[in-house]
Design a protein around this motif. Sequence first.
Motif, PDB file in Angstrom:
ATOM      1  N   PHE A 165       0.810  -1.223   0.000  1.00 43.13           N
ATOM      2  CA  PHE A 165       0.000   0.000   0.000  1.00 43.13           C
ATOM      3  C   PHE A 165       0.848   1.281   0.000  1.00 43.13           C
ATOM      4  CE2 PHE A 165      -2.389  -3.436   1.974  1.00 43.13           C
ATOM      5  CZ  PHE A 165      -3.511  -3.465   1.165  1.00 43.13           C
ATOM      6  N   GLY A 166       2.161   1.134   0.103  1.00 42.81           N
ATOM      7  CA  GLY A 166       3.058   2.269  -0.060  1.00 42.81           C
ATOM      8  C   GLY A 166       3.036   3.322   1.030  1.00 42.81           C
ATOM      9  N   LEU A 167       2.561   2.980   2.222  1.00 44.77           N
ATOM     10  CA  LEU A 167       2.476   3.960   3.305  1.00 44.77           C
ATOM     11  C   LEU A 167       3.569   3.770   4.355  1.00 44.77           C
ATOM     12  CD1 LEU A 167      -1.412   4.038   3.843  1.00 44.77           C
ATOM     13  CD2 LEU A 167       0.003   5.566   2.457  1.00 44.77           C
ATOM     14  N   GLY A 168       4.426   2.772   4.179  1.00 48.36           N
ATOM     15  CA  GLY A 168       5.529   2.569   5.095  1.00 48.36           C
ATOM     16  C   GLY A 168       5.183   1.868   6.393  1.00 48.36           C
ATOM     17  N   ARG A 169       3.968   1.436   6.546  1.00 53.78           N
ATOM     18  CA  ARG A 169       3.562   0.764   7.784  1.00 53.78           C
ATOM     19  C   ARG A 169       4.027  -0.691   7.771  1.00 53.78           C
ATOM     20  NH1 ARG A 169       0.207   3.343  11.063  1.00 53.78           N
ATOM     21  NH2 ARG A 169      -0.143   1.352  12.125  1.00 53.78           N
ATOM     22  N   PRO A 170       4.338  -1.267   8.931  1.00 59.61           N
ATOM     23  CA  PRO A 170       4.732  -2.677   8.969  1.00 59.61           C
ATOM     24  C   PRO A 170       3.549  -3.631   8.844  1.00 59.61           C
ATOM     25  CG  PRO A 170       4.738  -1.761  11.181  1.00 59.61           C
ATOM     26  CD  PRO A 170       4.472  -0.612  10.250  1.00 59.61           C
ATOM     27  N   THR A 171       2.359  -3.164   9.228  1.00 56.86           N
ATOM     28  CA  THR A 171       1.151  -3.999   9.125  1.00 56.86           C
ATOM     29  C   THR A 171      -0.013  -3.164   8.618  1.00 56.86           C
ATOM     30  OG1 THR A 171       0.528  -3.561  11.442  1.00 56.86           O
ATOM     31  CG2 THR A 171       1.850  -5.550  11.009  1.00 56.86           C
ATOM     32  N   TYR A 172      -0.888  -3.827   7.870  1.00 56.04           N
ATOM     33  CA  TYR A 172      -2.139  -3.231   7.412  1.00 56.04           C
ATOM     34  C   TYR A 172      -3.240  -4.243   7.716  1.00 56.04           C
ATOM     35  CZ  TYR A 172       0.993  -0.247   4.587  1.00 56.04           C
ATOM     36  OH  TYR A 172       1.979   0.608   4.160  1.00 56.04           O
ATOM     37  N   THR A 173      -4.150  -3.880   8.613  1.00 51.62           N
ATOM     38  CA  THR A 173      -5.209  -4.792   9.035  1.00 51.62           C
ATOM     39  C   THR A 173      -6.557  -4.274   8.534  1.00 51.62           C
ATOM     40  OG1 THR A 173      -3.954  -5.317  11.033  1.00 51.62           O
ATOM     41  CG2 THR A 173      -6.276  -5.961  11.008  1.00 51.62           C
ATOM     42  N   PHE A 174      -7.338  -5.162   7.922  1.00 54.59           N
ATOM     43  CA  PHE A 174      -8.612  -4.762   7.339  1.00 54.59           C
ATOM     44  C   PHE A 174      -9.759  -5.582   7.915  1.00 54.59           C
ATOM     45  CE2 PHE A 174      -5.352  -3.628   4.322  1.00 54.59           C
ATOM     46  CZ  PHE A 174      -5.732  -2.367   3.877  1.00 54.59           C
ATOM     47  N   ARG A 175     -10.797  -4.870   8.343  1.00 50.63           N
ATOM     48  CA  ARG A 175     -12.079  -5.461   8.709  1.00 50.63           C
ATOM     49  C   ARG A 175     -13.172  -4.622   8.059  1.00 50.63           C
ATOM     50  NH1 ARG A 175      -9.603  -5.673  14.036  1.00 50.63           N
ATOM     51  NH2 ARG A 175      -8.919  -7.806  14.498  1.00 50.63           N
ATOM     52  N   ASN A 176     -14.381  -5.133   8.042  1.00 50.75           N
ATOM     53  CA  ASN A 176     -15.482  -4.411   7.413  1.00 50.75           C
ATOM     54  C   ASN A 176     -16.069  -3.389   8.373  1.00 50.75           C
ATOM     55  OD1 ASN A 176     -15.432  -5.784   4.902  1.00 50.75           O
ATOM     56  ND2 ASN A 176     -16.420  -7.541   5.848  1.00 50.75           N
ATOM     57  N   SER A 197       7.586  -6.282   5.140  1.00 50.52           N
ATOM     58  CA  SER A 197       8.914  -6.478   5.732  1.00 50.52           C
ATOM     59  C   SER A 197       9.855  -5.318   5.448  1.00 50.52           C
ATOM     60  CB  SER A 197       9.528  -7.790   5.231  1.00 50.52           C
ATOM     61  OG  SER A 197       9.938  -7.668   3.880  1.00 50.52           O
ATOM     62  N   THR A 198       9.597  -4.545   4.398  1.00 56.23           N
ATOM     63  CA  THR A 198      10.516  -3.450   4.060  1.00 56.23           C
ATOM     64  C   THR A 198      10.473  -2.322   5.089  1.00 56.23           C
ATOM     65  OG1 THR A 198       8.904  -2.255   2.684  1.00 56.23           O
ATOM     66  CG2 THR A 198      10.240  -3.941   1.603  1.00 56.23           C
ATOM     67  N   ALA A 199       9.412  -2.273   5.892  1.00 54.40           N
ATOM     68  CA  ALA A 199       9.279  -1.190   6.873  1.00 54.40           C
ATOM     69  C   ALA A 199      10.387  -1.230   7.913  1.00 54.40           C
ATOM     70  CB  ALA A 199       7.914  -1.275   7.561  1.00 54.40           C
ATOM     71  N   VAL A 200      10.940  -2.419   8.182  1.00 51.94           N
ATOM     72  CA  VAL A 200      11.932  -2.546   9.254  1.00 51.94           C
ATOM     73  C   VAL A 200      13.374  -2.459   8.754  1.00 51.94           C
ATOM     74  CG1 VAL A 200      10.333  -4.014  10.545  1.00 51.94           C
ATOM     75  CG2 VAL A 200      12.096  -5.092   9.128  1.00 51.94           C
ATOM     76  N   ILE A 201      13.568  -2.443   7.448  1.00 49.18           N
ATOM     77  CA  ILE A 201      14.925  -2.515   6.890  1.00 49.18           C
ATOM     78  C   ILE A 201      15.862  -1.433   7.431  1.00 49.18           C
ATOM     79  CG2 ILE A 201      16.260  -2.238   4.755  1.00 49.18           C
ATOM     80  CD1 ILE A 201      14.160  -3.832   3.287  1.00 49.18           C
ATOM     81  N   PRO A 202      15.442  -0.161   7.539  1.00 43.14           N
ATOM     82  CA  PRO A 202      16.409   0.870   7.957  1.00 43.14           C
ATOM     83  C   PRO A 202      16.718   0.876   9.451  1.00 43.14           C
ATOM     84  CG  PRO A 202      14.546   1.805   6.719  1.00 43.14           C
ATOM     85  CD  PRO A 202      14.165   0.436   7.146  1.00 43.14           C
ATOM     86  N   GLU A 204      17.802  -0.666  13.258  1.00 43.09           N
ATOM     87  CA  GLU A 204      18.661  -1.668  13.874  1.00 43.09           C
ATOM     88  C   GLU A 204      17.925  -2.518  14.904  1.00 43.09           C
ATOM     89  OE1 GLU A 204      21.887  -0.158  16.264  1.00 43.09           O
ATOM     90  OE2 GLU A 204      23.218  -1.715  15.471  1.00 43.09           O
ATOM     91  N   SER A 205      16.980  -1.927  15.614  1.00 46.70           N
ATOM     92  CA  SER A 205      16.273  -2.642  16.665  1.00 46.70           C
ATOM     93  C   SER A 205      14.868  -2.079  16.831  1.00 46.70           C
ATOM     94  CB  SER A 205      17.025  -2.530  18.000  1.00 46.70           C
ATOM     95  OG  SER A 205      16.864  -1.237  18.538  1.00 46.70           O
ATOM     96  N   PRO A 206      13.975  -2.826  17.463  1.00 44.34           N
ATOM     97  CA  PRO A 206      12.617  -2.321  17.691  1.00 44.34           C
ATOM     98  C   PRO A 206      12.569  -1.113  18.619  1.00 44.34           C
ATOM     99  CG  PRO A 206      12.953  -4.430  18.801  1.00 44.34           C
ATOM    100  CD  PRO A 206      14.138  -4.213  17.928  1.00 44.34           C
ATOM    101  N   ASP A 207      13.642  -0.871  19.363  1.00 45.00           N
ATOM    102  CA  ASP A 207      13.677   0.266  20.290  1.00 45.00           C
ATOM    103  C   ASP A 207      13.588   1.601  19.567  1.00 45.00           C
ATOM    104  OD1 ASP A 207      13.986  -1.542  22.364  1.00 45.00           O
ATOM    105  OD2 ASP A 207      16.181  -1.461  22.284  1.00 45.00           O
ATOM    106  N   ILE A 208      14.116   1.664  18.348  1.00 36.87           N
ATOM    107  CA  ILE A 208      14.080   2.919  17.589  1.00 36.87           C
ATOM    108  C   ILE A 208      13.067   2.867  16.441  1.00 36.87           C
ATOM    109  CG2 ILE A 208      16.466   3.527  18.160  1.00 36.87           C
ATOM    110  CD1 ILE A 208      17.305   2.470  15.414  1.00 36.87           C
ATOM    111  N   PHE A 209      12.292   1.781  16.378  1.00 36.30           N
ATOM    112  CA  PHE A 209      11.289   1.629  15.323  1.00 36.30           C
ATOM    113  C   PHE A 209      10.096   2.520  15.662  1.00 36.30           C
ATOM    114  CE2 PHE A 209       7.943  -0.995  13.081  1.00 36.30           C
ATOM    115  CZ  PHE A 209       8.430  -0.739  11.800  1.00 36.30           C
ATOM    116  N   PRO A 210       9.608   3.334  14.707  1.00 38.36           N
ATOM    117  CA  PRO A 210       8.542   4.298  15.015  1.00 38.36           C
ATOM    118  C   PRO A 210       7.179   3.683  15.330  1.00 38.36           C
ATOM    119  CG  PRO A 210       9.078   4.324  12.671  1.00 38.36           C
ATOM    120  CD  PRO A 210      10.110   3.488  13.336  1.00 38.36           C
TER     121      PRO A 210
END
Length: 327
Positions: A165-176, A197-202, A204-210
């Motif tokens: 979806f090109g928004l940089g999020r690590p997950t996209y969850t859909f419900r109705n 998976s590309t969201a985490v590439i830059p 180093e650790s989950p501590d600095i993951f937005p």
Amino acid sequence: MNTAKPIASMHENWAYQTYEASSQILVHEGTKRYGTHQYLMPSWQDVTITENFLFEKVMHNKRICKRLIEKILGITIQSIEFPEAEKSIVIRRDSKSVRLDVYVTDNTGRVYDIEMQCTNPLDDELIRRTRYYQGMIDMDLISKGHNYTELNSTYIIFICTFDLFGLGRPTYTFRNLCLEDTNLELNDGTTKLFLNSTAVIPYESPDIFPYSDLDDDVFYFLQYINGHAPQGTFVNEINEEVTKVKESKEMEKSYMTYAMEIERRERIARNIGIEEGMKEGIQKGIQKEQLRFIVSMIKKNLPLDVIAELAELSVADIEKIKCDYNL
């Protein structure tokens, strides 16, 4: 402000898969677009968990599969079962069958379908596929005697090596949800989730993951499928299972058989495409020659009924051609 520190990949070149249709294919730096090429399976030595065959075998470790589902969805599951070794759903003989990578049910009856996806279609084919999977799973449940009110809750999870979806999020969850009031959920028991998976590439650790709501082990798992060294107890357990599967001579033989079958299907598809293209070309050639003949006969002032008989068309067809060409 978070400062990202890039990590070097274990694999410098992941561009070992090419496909018949134009698609986007995983490499470590991101996702590349390729034109039309023949599908090439990686050798057994080069297979990673992103290959469906290996992913499926690793996920047949119940403990790993259960923990991955729990961590992705943030739920607790008592136990899971694999209804079939390889879940294929065919509702009618004339319908398109579905073969699901990892299909499990838990002790409450909830159904989970987990798919590894390394190619990003150029259209919304992947999104539409989740709709088809959902329908086929529901029809399969109904065929087993369930009433509509007894339909199990279902989770379709796509683990993607690209950002669909090109928004940089690590997950996209859909419900109705209700468009007029997005706080109102339909509660039909269906959930579709895409991991990127590309969201985490830059990072180093989950501590600095937005995105702090992402489970740490899921963060390391997404890094792992991008080729990074395993980190954390859970991902190391996955890696050990990968090693175990790849050391099995029986699995290697099974993979070779699988690869040969994929190649055979691709070859058949290519041959069918070539054959259909030739037929279409021949048909177009015949039509052009027939048109030249008809125009020539009209110019020679032959009776239209005679031309129609020779061309095996109706007089009305000949009249239309005469009109179209101002003859």
